[in-house]
Scaffold this motif. Structure first.
Motif, PDB file in Angstrom:
ATOM      1  N   SER A 145       0.826  -1.203   0.000  1.00  0.00           N
ATOM      2  CA  SER A 145       0.000   0.000   0.000  1.00  0.00           C
ATOM      3  C   SER A 145       0.860   1.253   0.000  1.00  0.00           C
ATOM      4  CB  SER A 145      -0.934  -0.006   1.216  1.00  0.00           C
ATOM      5  OG  SER A 145      -1.762  -1.144   1.224  1.00  0.00           O
ATOM      6  N   ARG A 146       1.935   1.262   0.786  1.00  0.00           N
ATOM      7  CA  ARG A 146       2.804   2.440   0.806  1.00  0.00           C
ATOM      8  C   ARG A 146       3.543   2.598  -0.531  1.00  0.00           C
ATOM      9  NH1 ARG A 146       4.740   5.888   4.871  1.00  0.00           N
ATOM     10  NH2 ARG A 146       2.704   5.341   5.770  1.00  0.00           N
ATOM     11  N   LEU A 147       3.933   1.479  -1.150  1.00  0.00           N
ATOM     12  CA  LEU A 147       4.532   1.551  -2.481  1.00  0.00           C
ATOM     13  C   LEU A 147       3.578   2.229  -3.464  1.00  0.00           C
ATOM     14  CD1 LEU A 147       6.188  -1.973  -2.803  1.00  0.00           C
ATOM     15  CD2 LEU A 147       7.388   0.203  -3.111  1.00  0.00           C
ATOM     16  N   ALA A 148       2.323   1.806  -3.449  1.00  0.00           N
ATOM     17  CA  ALA A 148       1.333   2.396  -4.348  1.00  0.00           C
ATOM     18  C   ALA A 148       1.191   3.887  -4.084  1.00  0.00           C
ATOM     19  CB  ALA A 148      -0.012   1.686  -4.186  1.00  0.00           C
ATOM     20  N   ASP A 149       1.169   4.264  -2.808  1.00  0.00           N
ATOM     21  CA  ASP A 149       1.024   5.666  -2.431  1.00  0.00           C
ATOM     22  C   ASP A 149       2.205   6.494  -2.934  1.00  0.00           C
ATOM     23  OD1 ASP A 149      -0.176   7.877  -0.968  1.00  0.00           O
ATOM     24  OD2 ASP A 149       1.417   7.592   0.502  1.00  0.00           O
ATOM     25  N   LEU A 150       3.424   5.991  -2.762  1.00  0.00           N
ATOM     26  CA  LEU A 150       4.603   6.734  -3.196  1.00  0.00           C
ATOM     27  C   LEU A 150       4.643   6.876  -4.718  1.00  0.00           C
ATOM     28  CD1 LEU A 150       7.397   5.357  -0.832  1.00  0.00           C
ATOM     29  CD2 LEU A 150       6.036   7.432  -0.603  1.00  0.00           C
ATOM     30  N   CYS A 151       4.175   5.849  -5.409  1.00  0.00           N
ATOM     31  CA  CYS A 151       4.101   5.941  -6.872  1.00  0.00           C
ATOM     32  C   CYS A 151       3.093   6.996  -7.295  1.00  0.00           C
ATOM     33  CB  CYS A 151       3.716   4.589  -7.464  1.00  0.00           C
ATOM     34  SG  CYS A 151       4.964   3.318  -7.268  1.00  0.00           S
TER      35      CYS A 151
END
Length: 429
Positions: free
Chosen positions: A60-66
């Motif tokens: 989820s944090r990866l998606a947010d940073l992207c």
């Protein structure tokens, strides 16, 4: 700092993500984690709830940073839709399979979601830590995806955990608290869970946001007022009877755990504008480094005596003592990844250059010691002896956990990106 930002983005995209993207269960959701230390062999397809919840947070944090442009969409670290889709699939897998009739979470599931007894006859809900990591995963997914239903489920599970804590009905494998002691790790995990849940609730305009934020403050104060002593040492265990202060359990310090706990405190103190508390937390983190650093081989010991060196003190025959004595001088991955982020955050909060020096020493040790030498495998060889030689040993769960390294790399990228953006803005002004 710009060079360091590029370095961490490269570590994520070239070393960490390729390993874990190969480990996804793309059919059912979740991630396979039961690898050997070198990451070359999958030993089991069981899914430990602890790691599944943590991996939902990572995805989820990866998606947010992207989505925010902190990671490049064109790179392997920029596949926002895929990350969030698999996070959602894992959330559904957990929601369908992990909960017991009493509302607690099962400790381990099979590949397809059947509940398993890790210790025969001991039941399925061995540890409230598993529940906490489910809350963290659900919370981060709900925040990023804007999923109100998942956020409500996280809030319900949080309430269940708090009720168990208040009733004293807590199991905490793989680290059961010895009779006659209280553990700071309970307040520590609850601070992290509370602050992340409060953030998601506040962003969603949820009426419970302020109440959960008050619980964050409560747990932060419990840590700093109850477990930190006048020497800036964070105790892992406090004896209920003061006469047991001479025991090995009471005297032992876990440097990496102290350092990790202090960035939780610093984050909350900054959120609440408590600069004095943030500064004290930075000092506790430095003291943990000073007492835990191996002057001969480098790196952090796993456990030390509060006076430094090998843990010592009166023994009471508890199995936690055996763990401390057996693994005290090991060099394991997660304390070092926690220290990398903590010292950069400490510098950001205090502007004290000593924290850059500590960061530099930790950076040099960690990145010459832990990353896998074969780039085709990637990740870190996580468990090592005092000299840094890889060993096959279980230190908590029998897994190659995906959480600490990637979480700290992502948090570091966020921190450095914020600094780079602020510098760019100031230069243009």
């Amino acid at each position: 700092m710009n060079n360091l930002l590029s370095f961490y983005r490269d570590q994520l995209q070239r070393n960490l993500l390729p390993f874990w993207l190969r480990a996804l269960d793309r059919t059912r959701g979740g991630v396979y984690t039961c690898y050997n230390n070198e990451g070359t062999e999958l030993l089991s397809t069981d899914k430990f709830t602890w790691s599944q919840g943590r991996f939902v947070w990572i995805l989820s944090r990866l998606a947010d940073l992207c989505e925010r442009g902190v990671l490049d969409e064109r790179s392997p670290g920029g596949q926002a839709a895929m990350y969030l889709e698999h996070a959602g699939k894992t959330v559904r897998f957990l929601m369908e399979h992990v909960f017991l009739k009493n509302g607690n979470c099962a400790y381990v599931l099979t590949e397809t979601g059947e509940k398993k007894e890790l210790i025969p006859g001991q039941g399925y809900d061995l540890s409230f830590y598993a529940d906490c990591f489910v809350v963290l995963g659900l919370t981060e997914f709900a925040r990023v995806a804007g999923d109100r239903d998942v956020l409500e489920r996280a809030l319900q599970l949080y309430g269940s955990i708090e009720r168990r804590l208040q009733a004293g009905k807590i199991r905490s494998e793989p680290y059961p608290v010895p009779d006659g002691y209280v553990s700071q790790s309970f307040a520590m995990i609850m601070l992290n869970v509370s602050q992340e849940l409060a953030e998601a609730l506040e962003r969603a305009g949820h009426p419970n946001g302020a109440g959960i934020r008050s619980r964050s403050l409560y747990y932060m104060n419990e840590i700093m007022d109850k477990f930190v002593d006048g020497d800036d040492l964070l105790a892992e265990l406090l004896p209920i009877d003061g006469r047991d202060g001479d025991t090995l359990l009471a005297r032992q310090i876990a440097p990496g755990h102290s350092i990790e706990c202090m960035w939780f405190v610093m984050k909350e103190a900054r959120k609440l504008g408590l600069s004095e508390t943030a500064g004290k937390a930075a000092r506790v983190a430095k003291k943990a480094f000073d007492i835990g650093w191996d002057p001969i081989y480098g790196g952090l010991y796993r456990y030390v005596d509060r006076g430094g060196g090998e843990p010592q003190g009166r023994m009471i025959g508890d199995r936690y003592e055996a763990l401390i004595c057996d693994t005290w001088d090991m060099k394991i991955w997660w304390p070092h990844s926690e220290a990398l982020y903590t010292f950069l955050l400490s510098y950001d909060l205090t502007q004290d250059s000593q924290f850059l020096d500590l960061y530099s020493r930790m950076h040099d040790y960690a990145f010459r010691t832990f990353p896998h030498p074969d780039p085709a495998i990637g990740e870190w060889i996580q468990i090592r002896d005092r000299q840094g030689v890889p060993i096959q040993k279980t230190v908590a769960l029998p897994v190659k956990d995906p959480y600490h390294i990637m979480r700290n790399v992502l948090l570091t990228i966020e921190l450095l990106d914020e600094k780079a953006s602020a510098t760019s803005t100031n230069a243009s002004d």
